[in-house]
Motif scaffolding. Structure first.
Motif: not given
Length: 755
Positions: A479-486, A550-556, A558-567
């Protein structure tokens, strides 16, 4: 004839001054008529698409006339040959009669031969049909005979099995000798050292092989009466085989006889009855082990439990699997054994574990207690990963995950409800803090040690909520996408709370937006806390907080990590973007206090209007109070403690500029009114003197009231400039101050700003 027709006729006398007779349009090609596959209808249909019908008909008639003319010319030219041809045909009828007789005889012979061939063909076809029917009948007969022999063989082999299944557990020589009377093979195996259990398993495997063969026969002849009459015998043999095989398999499991188990599994695989073997293993071995770990009654009522936690239970189950189940898993995964069709991990072990949890600890699946739910869920995932470790290949892992029991087990964990509860918990905590009627400063000694650099309860709650989204006891990677949105929603909620509050303060009313009361009652010192917290939060979010996510999502990817970092970076920047509005709010509050002292300059008019006071020589007392609120704010504890030098300078210059602008507006208005009043009074005085007949005797050395007012303002702004310099602001750099200087300075002082 073809050569004659194709020869072009000579031109007639009428063709000297016109087109030749064979001249045609480009679309009309007479040579096409000579083609063997010429068809008139397609030809006409094609031409009618671009040639009118009348034109086509006319051209065809013209061509026909040309052909007739050519034919007549040809006959006229070779008329002698045509006449001679008819005279040479002598006694043609007699020749025809002579030729007809052998032809008729040949036709009769051919007709007779054809009739004979057709009769032979019919006979041959009948023979082939009879042969095919005989072959089919023979095939069916052989199938029935094979079926009968297989049924008899199965019944004979079943009779060789022990009559008492419970005796199988005792492999003594007496039982071996007893069965040796009817089974020489058993005695031979016994003499070779093979125990009775293994012998029986081998016999069962042989019976199963025959039963598989029997199923094949029945599938091809199931509608025949002979097969239908044998159904009871076949069904009885099948039941006996299932029962005997089940008892032998249980006996092999209880005694951990690898050879017996292997033979039984091969027998189950032969009859395509893997489910029975999986169910026997579940009820015989697994159920007893799980019952000790998770006690429950068959009715589903819990008989005793120390709670709904599963971690310790899974540890015990793992030990039991390693100790009591691994041997069977290794046998079923033997390479090239054909036993890959069994899935004891899912249909025996996992199925029993799921049933035991549902009956013994149903609360373990309830998301109503999120902390316990998450702990049990993670323990369950770890348990599934442990089971997957027994899979011999990646394909086996995929097959294990596709099993219905695995899917059913995962459905028990309602992740959506869990996230909803966490959302309400985290978002509700922040919303409660942001709906307080006032800002709540929190001293460092009383705040959480992770948030000790923040000063407001609202900001501390935001940081705690953001960190809660990614803590180990809250986060689900699925559910990491939902927690990111939260997380982004929390930051947006805080930014909205701040912007709405500032807008309500500027408007002077909080009635339109609930939760904005804090901004109306907040002092400039309170906004210092907000500036400090925003700076700290922006740094933390774009720094350590982002790195942790980013460390928790390190298995994702590179594109996903870039989006997370940007948001997240953009959300942190949005907080920093609100700083100018907060600083402007402080400036407005300070300026409002300063304007209260500035309004005293209106008394200068009353001081010098219609009085004989001399020119002023010192500044007014109100000047000292103009910048007092700004200085008091900058020297206050909050500003000196929490504001950076850049923030102080921005705030100081912004406030000084705003105050100076207000000063200029009031002073310019005062001077303008004074000059207009003096001009009116001068006209009235001059008019009165002309009516009295007196001469104007105004000395050039007299100073007007407006000059006195301007001089007083000039002295005041000089003092004001010195006060700005004392605060560190160069008054000459403020456009409003230069305008004010030009407005009140004497003519000889306007060129240079010097205070």
């Amino acid at each position: 004839m073809v050569d004659l027709i194709s020869t072009t006729p000579p031109k007639s006398a009428t063709d000297l001054f016109s087109d030749p007779l064979d001249s045609h349009p480009l679309w009309f090609k007479p040579t096409l008529f000579l083609s063997p596959d010429f068809d008139s209808e397609p030809y006409i249909s094609e031409l009618r698409t671009f040639v009118p019908f009348d034109t086509l008909r006319s051209e065809l008639q013209s061509h026909l006339s040309s052909l007739n003319h050519e034919l007549i010319d040809l006959i006229n030219r070779d008329y002698t040959d045509f006449v001679n041809l008819s005279t040479k045909l002598v006694d043609v009828d007699a020749a025809v009669v002579r030729m007809r007789a052998p032809l008729l005889e040949l036709r009769e012979k051919i007709q007779g031969f054809r009739t004979a061939v057709e009769n032979l063909l019919v006979a041959l076809r009948n023979g082939l049909r009879q042969r095919s029917e005989a072959a089919a009948a023979r095939e069916v007969l052989e199938l029935l005979l094979d079926t009968f022999h297989v049924v008899s063989k199965v019944e004979k082999l079943i009779k060789e099995l022990p009559s008492v299944p419970s005796d199988w557990s005792n492999g003594d020589m007496n039982l071996i000798e007893k069965n040796a009377l009817s089974n020489g093979t058993s005695l031979q195996h016994a003499e070779n050292g093979t125990n009775l259990r293994e012998t029986q398993s081998m016999l069962l495997e042989r019976i199963a092989s025959e039963m598989n063969r029997l199923k094949f026969y029945i599938a091809h002849a199931q509608n025949l009466p002979f097969i239908q009459n044998m159904e009871k015998r076949i069904q009885s043999a099948s039941l006996l085989l299932d029962g005997s095989l089940g008892h032998c398999f249980v006996d092999g499991l209880e005694n951990r006889d690898a050879n017996t188990i292997y033979n039984c599994l091969r027998a189950y695989a032969a009859v395509d009855n893997t489910g029975s073997a999986e169910e026997i293993f579940r009820t015989t071995i697994v159920a007893l082990l799980i019952q000790k770990i998770i006690p429950h009654k068959l009715s589903g009522v819990v008989v005793g439990s120390s709670g709904d936690e599963l971690e310790d239970d899974y540890k015990q189950i793992k030990d039991c699997i390693e100790k009591d189940c691994k041997f069977l898993l290794e046998i079923s995964s033997t390479e090239n054994s054909g036993l890959h069709v069994f899935d004891f991990l899912a249909n025996s072990i996992l199925k029993e574990v799921l049933s035991a949890i549902q009956k013994g600890k149903p609360g373990a699946f309830s998301p109503g207690r999120p902390t316990e739910f998450l702990k049990n869920y993670k323990s369950s995932l770890d348990f599934l990963a442990h089971l997957e470790g027994y899979c011999p290949s990646g394909a086996a892992v995929v097959k294990f995950r596709a099993e219905p029991v695995y899917v059913e087990f995962m459905k028990q964990w309602n992740i959506g409800v869990y996230f909803s509860l966490r959302f309400q918990e985290i978002a509700g905590s922040l919303d409660s803090a942001l709906t307080l009627p006032s800002l709540v400063p929190v001293h460092s000694s009383h705040s959480d040690e992770n948030s000790q650099d923040l000063t407001l309860k609202q900001s501390i709650t935001l940081l705690e909520s953001l960190r809660s989204c990614w803590t180990e006891d809250v986060l689900l990677i699925s559910c990491s996408d939902k927690f990111l949105r939260l997380s982004l929603q929390l930051l947006s909620r805080y930014a909205s709370w701040l912007s709405f509050g500032l807008a309500a303060r500027k408007k002077g009313s909080a009635s339109s937006n609930a939760g904005c009361e804090w901004a109306i009652s907040a002092s400039p010192d309170d906004f210092v806390y907000i500036i400090h917290d925003i700076n700290w939060l922006a740094k933390e979010i774009c720094g350590d907080y982002l790195e942790g996510v980013l460390k928790l999502l390190s298995t994702c990817s590179t594109e996903v990590l870039d989006l997370v970092k940007k948001s997240i970076s953009q959300a942190g920047k949005s907080l920093s973007d609100s700083l100018p509005s907060v600083i402007n709010t402080i400036i407005e509050a300070v300026v409002d206090k300063s304007v209260e002292d500035l309004r005293q300059l209106k008394g200068i008019t009353a001081t010098y209007r219609m009085t004989n006071k001399p020119l002023p020589v010192r500044h007014s007392p109100y000047v000292a109070g103009i910048l007092r609120p700004l200085k008091a704010f900058l020297d206050g504890e909050q500003a000196t403690t929490y504001l950076t030098n850049d923030a102080k300078n921005n705030l100081l210059f912004g406030a000084a500029t705003e105050i100076t602008g207000r000063y200029y507006e009031l002073a310019a208005d005062l001077v303008s009114v004074a000059r207009k009043t003096e001009s009116s009074l001068q006209r009235i005085r001059q008019g009165a003197q002309r009516r009295a007949g007196a001469s104007s005797d105004v000395s050039d050395n007299n100073v007007s009231d407006t000059d006195k007012i301007c001089m007083q303002l000039f002295l005041d702004i000089q003092e004001y400039g010195r006060n700005l310099a004392a605060l560190g602001v160069e008054a000459a750099n403020i456009p409003a101050y230069r305008s004010l200087w030009q407005c009140v300075a004497p003519p000889d002082r306007q060129s240079v700003v010097n205070y």
